[in-house]
Design a protein around this motif. Structure first.
Motif: not given
Length: 82
Positions: A41-47, A58-64
């Motif tokens: 499934a999709i997993e967002p990646m950030f840079a 690693q931030n659950d709030d940002a992921l949610n």
């Protein structure tokens, strides 16, 4: 808000002992030989810079917050044997 459609298609060569199984909700997942199951499934990646290393948050709030933007998701698995 704008609407973004993302289509992901993967062609993979997998071991012979991987199997497709249906879940109780009618979806499909991959059964691995070690008793685990795999769902792709999709997993967002950030840079901070698009030319540098990308990581998952690693931030659950940002992921949610990101996942809350997704209105629907569809993953279709098909085994092709030769």
């Amino acid at each position: 808000m704008k609407k973004l459609t993302v289509t992901i298609k993967l062609d993979m060569t997998i071991p012979e002992d991987w199997e497709l199984v249906r879940t109780s909700t009618g979806g499909q997942v991959i059964k691995l030989p070690d008793g685990q199951f795999l769902d792709i499934a999709i997993e967002p990646m950030f840079a901070a810079d698009p030319e540098e290393t990308w990581t998952s948050t690693q931030n659950d709030d940002a992921l949610n917050d990101f996942l809350d933007l997704i209105e629907s998701e569809e993953v279709i698995y098909e085994l092709v044997t030769h």
